[in-house]
Motif scaffolding. Structure first.
Motif, short mmCIF file in Angstrom:
data_model
loop_
_atom_site.label_atom_id
_atom_site.label_comp_id
_atom_site.label_asym_id
_atom_site.label_seq_id
_atom_site.Cartn_x
_atom_site.Cartn_y
_atom_site.Cartn_z
N GLY A 401 0.78 -1.23 0.00
CA GLY A 401 0.00 0.00 0.00
C GLY A 401 0.81 1.27 0.00
N PRO A 403 5.22 2.88 0.53
CA PRO A 403 6.61 2.49 0.75
C PRO A 403 6.83 2.13 2.23
N ASP A 425 7.55 -7.24 0.04
CA ASP A 425 7.10 -5.84 -0.07
C ASP A 425 6.48 -5.73 -1.46
N THR A 426 5.15 -5.84 -1.50
CA THR A 426 4.45 -5.98 -2.77
C THR A 426 4.02 -4.61 -3.30
N GLN A 429 -1.25 -1.67 -7.51
CA GLN A 429 -2.23 -0.58 -7.48
C GLN A 429 -3.62 -1.14 -7.77
N THR A 430 -4.64 -0.35 -7.48
CA THR A 430 -6.00 -0.72 -7.85
C THR A 430 -6.01 -1.13 -9.33
N ASP A 515 3.70 6.54 -10.36
CA ASP A 515 4.70 6.57 -9.29
C ASP A 515 6.08 6.88 -9.87
N ARG A 531 4.24 9.03 -5.39
CA ARG A 531 3.43 9.43 -6.55
C ARG A 531 4.05 10.65 -7.24
N ARG A 542 -5.39 5.98 -0.90
CA ARG A 542 -5.17 6.94 -1.97
C ARG A 542 -6.15 8.09 -1.90
#
Ligand code: PRX
Length: 664
Positions: A401, A403, A425-426, A429-430, A515, A531, A542
């Motif tokens: 979600g 950093p 650490d994925t 984004q939507t 990003d 962003r 967001r």
């Protein structure tokens, strides 16, 4: 993020590296970097063949596809276009007749700590029954259903039931306001709403149905024929005769058998609204086939899911993470998952750790904001420190979600993961539907603060403003050069905006993530720097700055002008900072505080409490160029408390900077 910030950030080199242990690597589905490289090579050699193989292996098709990727109308890509499937059958029916059918699909822990378990067989029956109830009320394939539910089994059932009959759901997070709900109902043209009387969070009963009533009363929602109300608590709520029915009423007498409706692979499984750089949220439209493939595949790749895992993703179903890694992915993969209704700090800030122990959770997936706030809590009170709980069941940790700063990563690794659990650490984004840049736990050496490498077949790259590749070690714009199966298909009702926002002409047809990122000079690892558009990330949520500005200026009796920027925050990642010009004299002292609170409450009403500005500063004016453009970079510096070092010679009214810097 400006180019200069990225350049500064890119010199902050992280030297710590945590390779997977031999034992973890050996046992993993994607084993070692050799395993990862082999998949990447397969995708490189035969891109379509690679995805076709995975789609055949991971998805149950009622009609097999013969075309893998159709690029003829790019960027409106189509995947597995002539294939047919049902998403709910892929999550539930596929397990019937296998040992998974009697396994717990969901371990639900309510806000008050009570636990309910639902097996796959039971879940299928309940989803089918709900699907029949929807059908009985005229909801059918292609209709849109707005879901405004608490984090409960029933929320997932509602989503799965829509999928079962081919209705497209649009889930709205239970913290959004009536106005936000109304806008989404109108944009989606929803025919029904699924909601609950109340939701329970932190021991408090919070209204949901009353907000739906308010939204519908605002007008323009004539498409809505029914409101279905789950009675989460015994408290009564207003019910409109003919329109509103309780779950009890609609489920009564419905069969628990409902044949899944086969839909084309490109049929919209859901629309999920998210913030962009203009005032109006975008309805991100996802497909059925490609999306489902991704949900299942990333459970296997990123979480290396095993049959005996107890998976826990803490995200709410109102966000994309709760779609892919609560409502669809874990079920498609046959996992047992924990669903938690409450909040991490109730009854105390040890709740997550206590729940991991209680349910023997093996894979834990949460957001950096949650970790940072729990670090703070644990530092202040040993009783809620993870050391107080037995976390030995854990084998993989995840972050999503926003950093994750290396300090929080190290704390998570040491205190939660016992220095033995890989942290994935994925980054996603939507719009990407699921993970796109992430470590694989049995393959990728980890570097704190880095989402490491793209998944096989994901052509992520860093480019300059005209789409040319940038050398490792230098910050730039994150793009994905080729389509992938779970990508956004369009913006609902607005294909032009889709093209412009995500495939701008100057970027050679690449997907623009929005990003900034930098790749490390040594390993080529990606690190997301934030962003590059007017979107903030507050607690992993967001928020568009324009959205908040529009909300502020819609208070027309008070506000003349407003500009919103982000500033770094230790816990929430970014905090919302609003600069406001009132229609009356600039307030100071107590009056300023009181008006600031009034404005915060106004924003909460217009958008939702998550959009409340943390800081509000009042000025006689805003810093503008002579042509009237607001100079946001100056506002960002003031919000951070930095001295202004930028050139201010083009400012119409330089004195305003001192004034804005003084007020707090
Ligand atoms: O800025 C990136 C950040 O969250 C944005 C996407 O937000 P949303 O669509 O709400 O989805 C959040 C859940 C996937 C991205 O543009 N973001 C997400 N994951 C990471 C991240 N930033 C850094 N590292 C991540 N792992």
């Amino acid at each position: 993020m400006s180019a200069s910030t990225s350049a500064i950030e890119s010199v902050l080199v992280e030297n710590r590296v945590f390779p997977p242990s031999d034992a973890i690597a050996r046992a993993a589905r994607v084993s070692g970097m050799a395993g990862y490289d082999a998949l990447c090579a397969e995708a490189d050699k035969d891109f379509e063949g690679f995805w076709a193989r995975l789609a055949r292996e991971n998805v149950r098709w009622t009609k097999p596809f013969t075309r893998t990727l159709d690029q003829s109308n790019a960027p409106f890509f189509k995947w597995f276009d002539d294939g047919e499937l049902n998403a709910s059958a892929n999550c539930l029916d596929r397990h019937i007749g296998t040992p998974t059918e009697n396994k717990d699909a969901i371990i639900f822990e309510a806000d008050d700590g009570s636990v309910t378990r639902v097996t796959y067989k039971e879940l299928l029956a309940r989803v089918s029954q709900f699907a029949n109830a929807l059908k009985a009320h005229g909801v059918s394939k292609g209709d849109r259903v707005l879901i405004y539910m608490p984090m409960t089994v029933e929320g997932v059932i509602a989503m799965q039931a829509c999928a079962r009959i081919g209705a497209t759901h649009s889930v709205v997070f239970g913290g959004f306001s009536a106005k936000a709900v109304q806008e989404r109902i109108i944009d989606a043209g929803a025919v029904a709403v699924v909601t609950a009387n109340f939701q329970m969070r932190g021991g408090k009963e919070l209204p949901l149905k009353a907000i739906i009533d308010e939204a519908l009363a605002m007008g323009g929602c004539d498409t809505i024929r029914n409101v279905f109300v789950f009675q989460r608590t015994p408290t009564a709520c207003n019910m409109v005769a003919g329109r509103d029915k309780t779950f009890g009423e609609i489920l009564e007498g419905q069969s628990s058998d409902c044949p899944p409706v086969a839909v084309g692979a490109e049929h919209p499984l859901f629309i999920l609204y998210t913030s962009g750089s203009t005032g109006k949220p975008k309805g991100v439209q996802h497909s059925t086939g490609g999306y489902l493939l991704w949900a299942k595949l990333t459970m296997d790749w990123t979480f290396d899911l095993r049959p005996d895992d107890i998976f826990w993703c803490t995200a709410d179903i109102g966000w994309i993470t709760g779609h892919t890694y609560v409502a669809y992915g874990p079920l498609a993969a046959g996992a047992t998952q924990i669903i938690f209704e409450g909040i991490p700090t109730f009854p105390n800030a040890g709740r997550f750790w206590q729940m991991i122990e209680k349910h023997k959770c093996t894979i834990f997936y949460t957001a950096p904001t949650a970790i940072r706030s729990l670090i703070k809590a644990a530092e202040g009170d040993a009783a809620v420190h993870p050391a107080r709980s037995d976390l030995s069941s854990l084998r993989i940790l995840g972050s999503v979600g926003e950093p994750i700063n290396p300090e929080a990563w190290m704390w998570y690794h040491k205190n939660v993961g016992g220095e033995r659990c890989p942290i994935v650490d994925t980054f996603w984004q939507t719009e990407t539907g699921g993970h796109v840049i992430t470590p694989l736990p049995g393959a990728t050496p980890l570097v704190p603060g880095s989402c490491t490498l793209p998944l096989p077949g994901i052509a992520a790259a860093i480019v300059d403003e005209v789409g040319n590749d940038i050398a490792n070690g230098t910050g730039g714009i994150l793009v994905i050069k080729r389509p992938w199966p779970s990508m956004i298909r369009t913006i609902w009702n607005d294909p032009e905006r889709f093209k412009k926002a995500y495939f701008p002409e100057e970027l050679k047809g690449y997907y623009l993530a929005g990003d900034g990122a930098v790749r490390s000079a040594d390993r080529g690892y990606f690190r997301i720097t934030g962003r590059i558009d007017d979107v903030l990330n507050v607690s992993g949520h967001r928020m568009g700055t324009m959205e908040i500005e529009s909300a502020l200026v819609s208070k027309t009796d008070l506000v003349a002008e407003a500009a919103v920027v982000g500033r770094p925050d230790d816990v929430t990642g970014e905090a919302i900072c609003a600069f406001v010009v009132l229609k009356r004299a600039r307030p100071t002292g107590e009056e300023a505080k009181q008006i600031a609170n009034e404005l915060r409450n106004w924003v909460a009403k217009e958008i939702g409490p998550i959009a409340k500005p943390k800081d509000i500063r009042f000025g006689d004016n805003l810093p503008k160029t002579r042509s009237g453009k607001i100079m946001r970079r100056l506002l960002r510096s003031i919000a951070k408390g930095e001295a202004i070092t930028q050139d201010t010679s083009t400012l119409e009214n330089p004195a305003i900077l001192d004034q804005l810097a003084q007020t707090n």
